[in-house]
Design a protein around this motif. Structure first.
Motif, short mmCIF file in Angstrom:
data_model
loop_
_atom_site.label_atom_id
_atom_site.label_comp_id
_atom_site.label_asym_id
_atom_site.label_seq_id
_atom_site.Cartn_x
_atom_site.Cartn_y
_atom_site.Cartn_z
N HIS A 165 0.87 -1.48 0.01
CA HIS A 165 0.08 0.07 -0.20
C HIS A 165 0.75 1.32 -0.01
O HIS A 165 2.13 1.09 0.27
CB HIS A 165 -0.85 -0.06 1.17
CG HIS A 165 -1.78 -1.05 1.30
ND1 HIS A 165 -1.82 -2.45 1.19
CD2 HIS A 165 -3.13 -0.88 1.19
CE1 HIS A 165 -2.70 -3.09 1.00
NE2 HIS A 165 -4.04 -2.27 1.19
N VAL A 196 -1.40 0.13 6.66
CA VAL A 196 -2.73 -0.75 6.76
C VAL A 196 -3.36 -0.87 8.08
O VAL A 196 -2.93 -1.61 8.79
CB VAL A 196 -2.39 -2.09 6.10
CG1 VAL A 196 -3.85 -2.81 5.97
CG2 VAL A 196 -1.68 -2.19 4.65
N SER A 211 -9.49 -3.56 2.16
CA SER A 211 -8.44 -3.05 3.22
C SER A 211 -8.65 -1.52 3.35
O SER A 211 -8.99 -1.19 2.27
CB SER A 211 -6.79 -3.43 2.75
OG SER A 211 -6.60 -2.75 1.52
N SER A 229 -6.57 2.15 4.70
CA SER A 229 -5.11 2.45 4.73
C SER A 229 -5.43 3.97 5.42
O SER A 229 -6.27 4.53 5.35
CB SER A 229 -4.50 2.28 3.56
OG SER A 229 -3.31 3.05 3.54
N GLY A 258 -1.86 -6.96 8.51
CA GLY A 258 -1.32 -5.63 7.85
C GLY A 258 -1.20 -4.73 9.03
O GLY A 258 -1.40 -4.89 10.16
#
Length: 770
Positions: free
Chosen positions: A448, A452, A464, A466, A751
């Motif tokens: 990313h 995350v 997900s 972020s 994450g």
């Protein structure tokens, strides 16, 4: 005088033989002193001689006639006294002039032995010096020997004390030996008794061997029956899978019916409100008509009849409204029942599959004698040996097994485990064995642009959130399908509302104090923000969707728990009056509808860090105020509080074990049973992390397994039957873990701060106890 001449002569000789004025002066001074001493001593002796002689006439005449040459008879005492005085005088004279040769020759001109005497004196002096040195060395050696003797005396004293102690120990040992001899005699008698018993056991052993042969035959017959029954199991499994599919279809249909009924209910509520307002208007009109009977007599009957019609229609609407509510409740109950049936049938299917898979691992149910220091590898080798006893070399296979004693994994030697569990090593214990869970394998990472913060899997996709303010959807292979951006601050929580084909719905929460409901179409590969849920005063940190997919809850830093609706059918677009004529307006230009919560629940003293639905009517929250709270969302009240020692960061509920797992800042994972009646709410504490436990998640198909992520940069896989240590550590992550997920049975996800989602392939076979 003669002495003066001697002195002058000596001085003259010195002047002639030595020209050094300093040495001449020194020699003259010494000589003058020696002569002076001699004269003084001689004068003293002469005066004493004169005294003695004057008092003794006989002695006086003898002295005048060469005393030493002519010895006459005198009194013994007098002669002896004279001899002693003379000897003393001579000794003193020789001591004075002995080291001066010139003076000695002057005093004793006839002494020829002086030179030899001087040499002897020098030898004696050297010998004396040597003896003095020898004596000093001997004295030092004596002192050292004395010190050694003192040490030896002290050591001897200690040795004597030790000898005394040893004598006491020997006495005790003698007493113990006597006791042991008595016991030995008892043991010998017991051995004789055991010998008799051994003969009996040999007979029993022969009988047991016969029974074992019979049992082996029965086992082979049972295996044949099991192989035959596997065919029927497969048929039943196919039928059960069909039933599960039908129930899933029914549930999907029921969900659609719930949505339709909810829409009808909303319409009926609106119609009922309009009808009630119309009735109130009609009643006020009738009261006016009653006051004007004379002028409005012909109009009142008609209006009264109209009022009766409206009242009858209102009753019908109320009756329909109640029927609709009852229908919706019954549909919701049927959905819950269908979901429970699906779970039970899924478990039954899983169990049947496991029975089919593990039937080949069955062995005879007979006791075995094993050493106390046996470990799991030794027991696994024993089981493999028994399983492969009747097989050909081509069919032999080795399987790794784990072993359970009283519901706990064996992780140390058997004897130590039994000692820790307060079992005697001579006790017969039941050991269950199961196929060892394979270690998860890393399958890749999804990168990313920023941290995350949250993630969740569903079927073959992963959503997900972020810190880069976006929501993304990925395939399990790591391919980015779509990126959705509408939040103005970092995204802290995401969840699937519904994963459909082709339309799916997702909810996300953010630091911007809002929750957004997204619609994503997998065919058109487009997404739209349908609704903006507003009501929180601080960052939204967690969100969870219920099992009926009709409601979701959210927790925030404002300490509030809010319940929201997931319905999207009644959403009206916020379109300006000038844009109403545009029938083909693009979806991207539409603003999301603002929605308010159905319910707000207050009770925590600090921020809410995690939320979940334990069932359709119950929500559980975790908070920084060191508490877990259970809420009845149907009644809108708080039910129960579970208190911990530190702030809670994450919770997860398992419908298979009915246990609640929590992670907190004290580095422990705890398992809670809120429904317990014995007061022991905490069932287990899983301790192995070295940092804050930020996220926990149960396995979707195992009541024993869960995962946890921590600030110590590790993801751990736990089995509640092995609380002392995790099954596996997925280490090697680059930074702190913020979120974990196990929604997809075959994939473990985590994450965190390293800007990545890490995926691990898990075993698809759940171990089964034999």
């Amino acid at each position: 005088m003669g002495n003066a001449n001697c002195k002058t002569q000596t001085v003259d000789n010195v002047d002639v033989n030595n020209n050094d004025s300093v040495e001449r002066t020194t020699t003259s001074s010494v000589l003058d002193w020696d002569i002076a001493m001699f004269e003084k001593t001689f004068d003293e002796l002469s005066s004493r001689f004169e005294e003695i002689i004057e008092n003794n006439q006989n002695l006086k005449s003898a002295v005048g006639c060469s005393f030493f040459a002519k010895r006459k008879t005198f009194a013994v005492t007098e002669i002896e006294e004279i001899r002693q005085i003379f000897i003393e005088m001579m000794v003193r004279i020789k001591d004075i002039v002995g080291e001066n040769n010139e003076l000695y020759s002057m005093v004793f001109p006839n002494d020829d032995h002086h030179s030899s005497h001087i040499g002897k004196m020098e030898c004696v002096r050297q010998e004396n010096n040597r003896l003095s040195l020898t004596i000093s060395e001997l004295e030092s050696r004596c002192n050292a020997l004395n010190e050694e003797i003192a040490k030896l005396d002290e050591l001897n004293t200690n040795q004597r004390d030790k000898l005394t102690v040893l004598n006491e120990e020997i006495q005790k040992l003698n007493e113990l030996n006597t006791t042991q001899q008595d016991k030995l005699s008892d043991v010998e008698s017991e051995l004789r008794y055991m010998g008799d018993k051994a003969d009996d056991l040999d007979k029993d052993k022969f009988e047991l061997q016969l029974k074992l042969e019979d049992a082996t035959k029965m086992l082979s017959d049972k295996k044949s029956e099991i192989r035959a029954s596997n065919i029927s199991y497969k048929t039943e499994l196919r039928e059960m899978k069909k039933i599960v599919e039908e129930l899933e279809n029914k549930v999907e249909i029921s969900e659609k019916e719930v949505v339709c009924l909810t829409e009808q209910l909303n319409n009926q509520e609106a119609f009922s409100r309009n009808t009630e307002q119309h009735l109130l208007t009609t009643q006020s009109s009738l009261s006016v008509f009653a006051g004007q009977q004379t002028t409005m007599a012909s109009t009142v009957p008609g209006n009264y009849q109209h009022f009766q019609q409206q009242q009858f229609a209102s009753q019908q609407v109320s009756y329909q409204f109640k029927n609709t509510v009852n229908q919706m409740n019954s549909v919701q109950q049927s959905v819950v029942v269908a979901t429970s049936e699906i779970r039970q049938i899924s478990q039954l299917v899983t169990t049947q599959e496991q029975l089919e898979f593990h039937s080949q691992y069955a062995i005879a149910d007979s006791p075995f004698s094993v050493p106390a220091d046996v470990q799991t590898t030794d027991l696994s080798a024993l089981i493999n040996k028994l399983l492969n006893a009747d097989k050909n070399e081509d069919d032999i296979c080795h399987v790794n097994f784990d072993f359970l004693i009283n519901g706990e994994f064996l992780r140390v030697p058997l004897g130590k485990h039994m000692e820790e569990s307060s079992f005697s090593t001579e006790t017969v214990v039941d050991i269950e064995y199961l196929e060892k869970f394979a270690a998860p394998k890393p399958v890749g990472s999804i990168v990313h642009d920023d941290w995350v913060s949250s993630l969740q899997g569903c079927q073959d996709c992963i959503v997900s959130g972020s810190y880069d303010k976006s929501v993304r959807v990925w395939t399990v292979d790591g391919k980015n399908i779509i990126t959705m951006s509408h939040h103005t601050e970092p995204v802290k929580a995401v969840a699937w509302i519904k994963k459909g084909d082709p339309v799916s719905y997702i909810v996300s929460g953010s630091h911007d104090q809002t929750l957004l409901i997204w619609e994503w179409n997998s065919e058109t590969k487009k997404a739209e923000c349908l609704c903006s849920c507003r009501g929180h005063a601080r960052s939204v940190d967690c969100v969870a969707v219920d099992s009926t997919r009709t409601k979701f809850c959210s927790g925030s830093f404002d300490k509030m728990l809010k319940i929201w609706s997931t319905s999207t059918e009644d959403m009206e677009r916020d379109i300006d009056e000038t844009d109403k004529s545009r029938k083909k307006q693009k979806t991207d230009n539409r603003k999301p509808v603002v929605r308010t919560p159905l319910m707000t629940l207050e009770g925590h003293k600090e921020a809410i860090s995690s939320v979940l639905w334990s069932d359709v009517k119950e929500v559980c929250t975790a908070s920084w105020d060191h508490t877990l709270k259970l809420w009845d969302v149907e009644e809108g009240v708080h039910k129960q509080t579970l208190t911990g020692n530190k702030a809670f960061l994450s919770i997860s509920f398992s419908p298979l074990s009915n246990l609640l797992a929590s992670g907190s800042v004290d580095r422990h994972v705890r398992l809670w049973d809120p429904r317990t009646q014995d007061g022991a709410v905490v069932k287990h504490s899983l301790t192995n992390h070295s940092g804050w436990v930020t996220s926990v998640c149960w396995s979707p198909d195992s009541q024993y397994q869960l995962i946890s992520g921590s600030y110590d940069k590790t993801l751990k896989l736990w089995d509640t039957r092995s609380p002392r240590a995790p099954l596996y550590n997925m280490s090697g992550l680059d930074d702190r873990v913020l979120s974990v997920d196990w929604s997809i049975p075959e994939v473990l996800l985590c994450g965190g701060v390293d800007n990545c989602i890490h995926a691990f392939q898990a075993s698809s076979i759940e171990p089964l106890k034999e």
